[in-house]
Design a protein around this motif. Structure first.
Motif, PDB file in Angstrom:
ATOM      1  N   VAL A  45       0.830  -1.215   0.000  1.00  0.00           N
ATOM      2  CA  VAL A  45       0.000   0.000   0.000  1.00  0.00           C
ATOM      3  C   VAL A  45       0.863   1.265   0.000  1.00  0.00           C
ATOM      4  O   VAL A  45       0.731   2.130  -0.868  1.00  0.00           O
ATOM      5  CB  VAL A  45      -0.885   0.072   1.285  1.00  0.00           C
TER       6      VAL A  45
ATOM      7  N   TYR B  73      -5.171  -4.747  -0.530  1.00  0.00           N
ATOM      8  CA  TYR B  73      -4.968  -6.204  -0.628  1.00  0.00           C
ATOM      9  C   TYR B  73      -5.681  -6.942   0.498  1.00  0.00           C
ATOM     10  O   TYR B  73      -6.063  -8.085   0.358  1.00  0.00           O
ATOM     11  CB  TYR B  73      -3.486  -6.574  -0.675  1.00  0.00           C
TER      12      TYR B  73
ATOM     13  N   ILE C 243      -4.667  -5.671   8.549  1.00  0.00           N
ATOM     14  CA  ILE C 243      -3.944  -4.692   9.378  1.00  0.00           C
ATOM     15  C   ILE C 243      -4.843  -4.259  10.542  1.00  0.00           C
ATOM     16  O   ILE C 243      -4.390  -4.136  11.693  1.00  0.00           O
ATOM     17  CB  ILE C 243      -3.492  -3.471   8.530  1.00  0.00           C
TER      18      ILE C 243
ATOM     19  N   GLY D 126      -7.012   8.551  11.032  1.00  0.00           N
ATOM     20  CA  GLY D 126      -7.004   8.081   9.643  1.00  0.00           C
ATOM     21  C   GLY D 126      -8.168   7.130   9.433  1.00  0.00           C
ATOM     22  O   GLY D 126      -8.141   5.986   9.904  1.00  0.00           O
TER      23      GLY D 126
ATOM     24  N   GLY E 163      -9.482   5.844   6.567  1.00  0.00           N
ATOM     25  CA  GLY E 163      -9.538   5.272   5.213  1.00  0.00           C
ATOM     26  C   GLY E 163      -9.905   3.799   5.303  1.00  0.00           C
ATOM     27  O   GLY E 163     -10.650   3.378   6.184  1.00  0.00           O
ATOM     28  N   ARG E 164      -9.328   3.014   4.406  1.00  0.00           N
ATOM     29  CA  ARG E 164      -9.713   1.597   4.306  1.00  0.00           C
ATOM     30  C   ARG E 164      -9.426   0.847   5.608  1.00  0.00           C
ATOM     31  O   ARG E 164     -10.297   0.151   6.142  1.00  0.00           O
ATOM     32  CB  ARG E 164      -8.955   0.936   3.159  1.00  0.00           C
TER      33      ARG E 164
ATOM     34  N   GLY F 222      -8.516   2.155   8.647  1.00  0.00           N
ATOM     35  CA  GLY F 222      -9.144   2.812   9.797  1.00  0.00           C
ATOM     36  C   GLY F 222     -10.615   2.445   9.924  1.00  0.00           C
ATOM     37  O   GLY F 222     -11.106   2.184  11.028  1.00  0.00           O
TER      38      GLY F 222
ATOM     39  N   MET G 224      -3.069   6.342   9.259  1.00  0.00           N
ATOM     40  CA  MET G 224      -2.898   7.318   8.181  1.00  0.00           C
ATOM     41  C   MET G 224      -1.561   7.053   7.475  1.00  0.00           C
ATOM     42  O   MET G 224      -0.692   6.368   8.032  1.00  0.00           O
ATOM     43  CB  MET G 224      -2.948   8.740   8.734  1.00  0.00           C
TER      44      MET G 224
ATOM     45  N   ARG H  46       3.077   3.973  10.052  1.00  0.00           N
ATOM     46  CA  ARG H  46       4.457   4.152   9.626  1.00  0.00           C
ATOM     47  C   ARG H  46       5.287   4.718  10.773  1.00  0.00           C
ATOM     48  O   ARG H  46       4.821   5.571  11.537  1.00  0.00           O
ATOM     49  CB  ARG H  46       4.548   5.122   8.431  1.00  0.00           C
TER      50      ARG H  46
ATOM     51  N   HIS I 169       6.946  -5.170  11.498  1.00  0.00           N
ATOM     52  CA  HIS I 169       6.120  -4.694  10.376  1.00  0.00           C
ATOM     53  C   HIS I 169       5.322  -5.854   9.775  1.00  0.00           C
ATOM     54  O   HIS I 169       5.410  -6.138   8.571  1.00  0.00           O
ATOM     55  CB  HIS I 169       6.999  -4.026   9.316  1.00  0.00           C
TER      56      HIS I 169
ATOM     57  N   ALA J 215       1.804  -6.464  10.441  1.00  0.00           N
ATOM     58  CA  ALA J 215       0.340  -6.353  10.516  1.00  0.00           C
ATOM     59  C   ALA J 215      -0.334  -6.853   9.240  1.00  0.00           C
ATOM     60  O   ALA J 215      -1.420  -7.426   9.270  1.00  0.00           O
ATOM     61  CB  ALA J 215      -0.061  -4.909  10.802  1.00  0.00           C
TER      62      ALA J 215
HETATM   63  P1  NAD Z   1      -6.197   5.015   2.987  1.00  0.00           P
HETATM   64  O1  NAD Z   1      -5.613   5.922   1.965  1.00  0.00           O
HETATM   65  O2  NAD Z   1      -7.387   4.194   2.617  1.00  0.00           O
HETATM   66  O3  NAD Z   1      -6.573   5.856   4.307  1.00  0.00           O
HETATM   67  C1  NAD Z   1      -5.713   6.782   4.892  1.00  0.00           C
HETATM   68  C2  NAD Z   1      -6.550   7.828   5.615  1.00  0.00           C
HETATM   69  O4  NAD Z   1      -5.664   8.706   6.317  1.00  0.00           O
HETATM   70  C3  NAD Z   1      -7.387   8.716   4.656  1.00  0.00           C
HETATM   71  O5  NAD Z   1      -8.706   8.788   5.106  1.00  0.00           O
HETATM   72  C4  NAD Z   1      -6.686  10.066   4.708  1.00  0.00           C
HETATM   73  O6  NAD Z   1      -7.579  11.157   4.537  1.00  0.00           O
HETATM   74  C5  NAD Z   1      -6.112  10.044   6.113  1.00  0.00           C
HETATM   75  N1  NAD Z   1      -4.976  10.957   6.312  1.00  0.00           N
HETATM   76  C6  NAD Z   1      -4.037  11.355   5.428  1.00  0.00           C
HETATM   77  N2  NAD Z   1      -3.132  12.142   6.043  1.00  0.00           N
HETATM   78  C7  NAD Z   1      -3.519  12.247   7.332  1.00  0.00           C
HETATM   79  C8  NAD Z   1      -3.000  12.916   8.468  1.00  0.00           C
HETATM   80  N3  NAD Z   1      -1.876  13.625   8.396  1.00  0.00           N
HETATM   81  N4  NAD Z   1      -3.666  12.809   9.642  1.00  0.00           N
HETATM   82  C9  NAD Z   1      -4.809  12.077   9.723  1.00  0.00           C
HETATM   83  N5  NAD Z   1      -5.345  11.421   8.699  1.00  0.00           N
HETATM   84  C10 NAD Z   1      -4.698  11.496   7.512  1.00  0.00           C
HETATM   85  O7  NAD Z   1      -5.000   4.092   3.465  1.00  0.00           O
HETATM   86  P2  NAD Z   1      -5.099   2.710   4.231  1.00  0.00           P
HETATM   87  O8  NAD Z   1      -5.198   1.598   3.249  1.00  0.00           O
HETATM   88  O9  NAD Z   1      -6.099   2.797   5.295  1.00  0.00           O
HETATM   89  O10 NAD Z   1      -3.601   2.604   4.832  1.00  0.00           O
HETATM   90  C11 NAD Z   1      -3.142   3.537   5.792  1.00  0.00           C
HETATM   91  C12 NAD Z   1      -1.650   3.331   6.024  1.00  0.00           C
HETATM   92  O11 NAD Z   1      -1.439   2.102   6.695  1.00  0.00           O
HETATM   93  C13 NAD Z   1      -0.812   3.179   4.750  1.00  0.00           C
HETATM   94  O12 NAD Z   1      -0.519   4.426   4.158  1.00  0.00           O
HETATM   95  C14 NAD Z   1       0.431   2.504   5.278  1.00  0.00           C
HETATM   96  O13 NAD Z   1       1.365   3.480   5.713  1.00  0.00           O
HETATM   97  C15 NAD Z   1      -0.078   1.728   6.486  1.00  0.00           C
HETATM   98  N6  NAD Z   1      -0.034   0.261   6.267  1.00  0.00           N
HETATM   99  C16 NAD Z   1       0.644  -0.503   7.152  1.00  0.00           C
HETATM  100  C17 NAD Z   1       0.689  -1.874   6.986  1.00  0.00           C
HETATM  101  C18 NAD Z   1       1.412  -2.781   7.956  1.00  0.00           C
HETATM  102  O14 NAD Z   1       1.637  -3.963   7.643  1.00  0.00           O
HETATM  103  N7  NAD Z   1       1.783  -2.325   9.130  1.00  0.00           N
HETATM  104  C19 NAD Z   1       0.062  -2.462   5.881  1.00  0.00           C
HETATM  105  C20 NAD Z   1      -0.628  -1.646   4.998  1.00  0.00           C
HETATM  106  C21 NAD Z   1      -0.672  -0.274   5.194  1.00  0.00           C
END
Ligand code: NAD
Ligand code: COI
Length: 331
Positions: free
Chosen positions: A77, A100, A105, A153, A155-156, A158, A207, A236, A297, A299
């Motif tokens: 992602v 995916y 997560i 955050g 998004g997907r 959250g 986020m 992150r 890392h 999740a």
């Molecule tokens: P997404 O794009 O669907 O959702 C991200 C959300 O964060 C959005 O609603 C966006 O508006 C919001 N956002 C952006 N900047 C922000 C900020 N500064 N403060 C608050 N909210 C903010 O992404 P997702 O699929 O939900 O993934 C989120 C993050 O999770 C990815 O970018 C990645 O860094 C991380 N991730 C980690 C793992 C893991 O294995 N640990 C796996 C996949 C993704």
């Protein structure tokens, strides 16, 4: 057409081989991280599949151009580690896999919240370090249903986390820099980021890493949190000042932390064949604390995720080479 996948773990190999067989396309793979030095291995291939949290640099994209490789399909992602300007300047088209398995997560974040709320780390420490096997006042936990969970955050991932925490009976509040207009009454946004930080018993980050939120969780933020609060980061590492987090845990500013992503992750972290001992002093310190769960890392790491990461990334490469429309272009 033929492709090469970098940073391949052993658990990805069956999916890569199956995709190649099903599509009658040659797919080579290597455990090597993609760098300006290692890209030589991709000479003659039409596209690269990548997965890493270390940087995809300008030098790397210049090397893409020199080798005539125009396509990079991420299997993950996050896109915070890409020099997108350099990719564009060197004619490299990039895709990612945005969904995916967001539930993988989200489930991991809930796993961490349950582990920490029920003080499992304290139980493990007593048994493993002192070989004592009995009750302790330190083990008394809290129900998720009696806690306010703050999701940063929405998004997907959250949104999945919100559903899961609500399923356990938590009151959920949220903050998003770009809030959803209609939350269908599922949760409500706090008026500010600081409000969420002050009100939450558990904070879970979902986020992306951006230049704006670098070290957003620092000494000042941890000071605002309840002393009883738990902090979970599966997003992150760069969002959190690790030294300040360690201080907050040691001084009792917060009660515990679940850390799946940490600053300065090494290339070694993603090498499934590595036998190297951990040397990162922060990781070692955090791993000793009974109120911390620290994971490499991981999740994302479920069978569903791995299958989709490989298949969707390889589908993207094929579509790009064939000049077909591709949904997940990163630009
Ligand atoms: P997404 O794009 O669907 O959702 C991200 C959300 O964060 C959005 O609603 C966006 O508006 C919001 N956002 C952006 N900047 C922000 C900020 N500064 N403060 C608050 N909210 C903010 O992404 P997702 O699929 O939900 O993934 C989120 C993050 O999770 C990815 O970018 C990645 O860094 C991380 N991730 C980690 C793992 C893991 O294995 N640990 C796996 C996949 C993704
Ligand atoms: C992502 O998909 O962005 C992740 O954090 C997973 C990791 C294997 C890079």
């Amino acid at each position: 057409m033929k492709f090469i996948a970098y940073n391949v773990r052993d658990d990805e190999i069956p999916f890569i081989e199956k995709w190649g067989k099903d599509h009658q396309i040659e797919v080579a793979y290597t455990t090597t991280t993609l760098t300006p030095e290692t890209i030589e291995e991709a000479k003659g291939y039409d596209g690269i599949s990548g997965l890493q949290t270390i940087a995809y640099t300008k030098e790397l994209f210049i090397a893409f151009r020199k080798l005539g490789i125009k396509y990079l399909a991420l299997r993950n992602v996050g896109v915070d580690n890409l020099d997108l300007q350099a990719a564009a300047d060197n004619g490299v088209k990039i895709t990612n896999v945005p969904a995916y398995s967001p539930e993988s997560i989200a489930e991991f974040a809930v796993t961490m919240a349950l582990f920490l709320s029920r003080k499992v780390g304290y139980m493990q420490q007593q048994l493993r370090q002192k070989q004592e096997f009995h009750f302790s006042p330190d083990f008394m936990g809290r129900l998720i249903s009696e806690q306010t969970v703050g999701i940063v955050g929405t998004g997907r991932i959250g949104q999945h986390a919100i559903r899961l925490f609500k399923g356990l009976g938590a009151k959920v509040i949220a903050y998003d820099k770009y809030p959803i207009k209609d939350t269908h009454g599922e949760f409500h946004y706090t008026t500010s980021f600081q409000d969420l930080v002050r009100q939450s018993d558990i904070i879970s980050l979902h986020m992306p890493a951006t230049p704006d939120n670098y070290h957003e969780f620092n000494h000042e933020t941890f000071e605002l949190m309840k002393n009883t609060a738990l902090f979970i980061n599966t997003a992150r590492g760069s969002i959190v000042d690790t030294a300040d987090l360690i201080f907050a845990l040691q001084s009792g500013e917060i009660a515990g932390a679940g850390i799946d992503t940490i600053e300065n992750e090494s290339a070694d972290l993603q090498d499934s064949r590595s036998t190297k001992q951990v040397t990162d002093a922060d990781v070692i310190k955090l791993s000793m604390m009974p109120n911390v769960l620290i994971t490499p890392h991981s999740a994302f790491h479920t069978t569903r995720s791995v299958m989709n990461m490989v298949n969707i990334s390889m589908d993207h490469l094929k579509a790009m080479v064939e000049g077909k429309p591709v949904s997940d272009i990163v630009d």
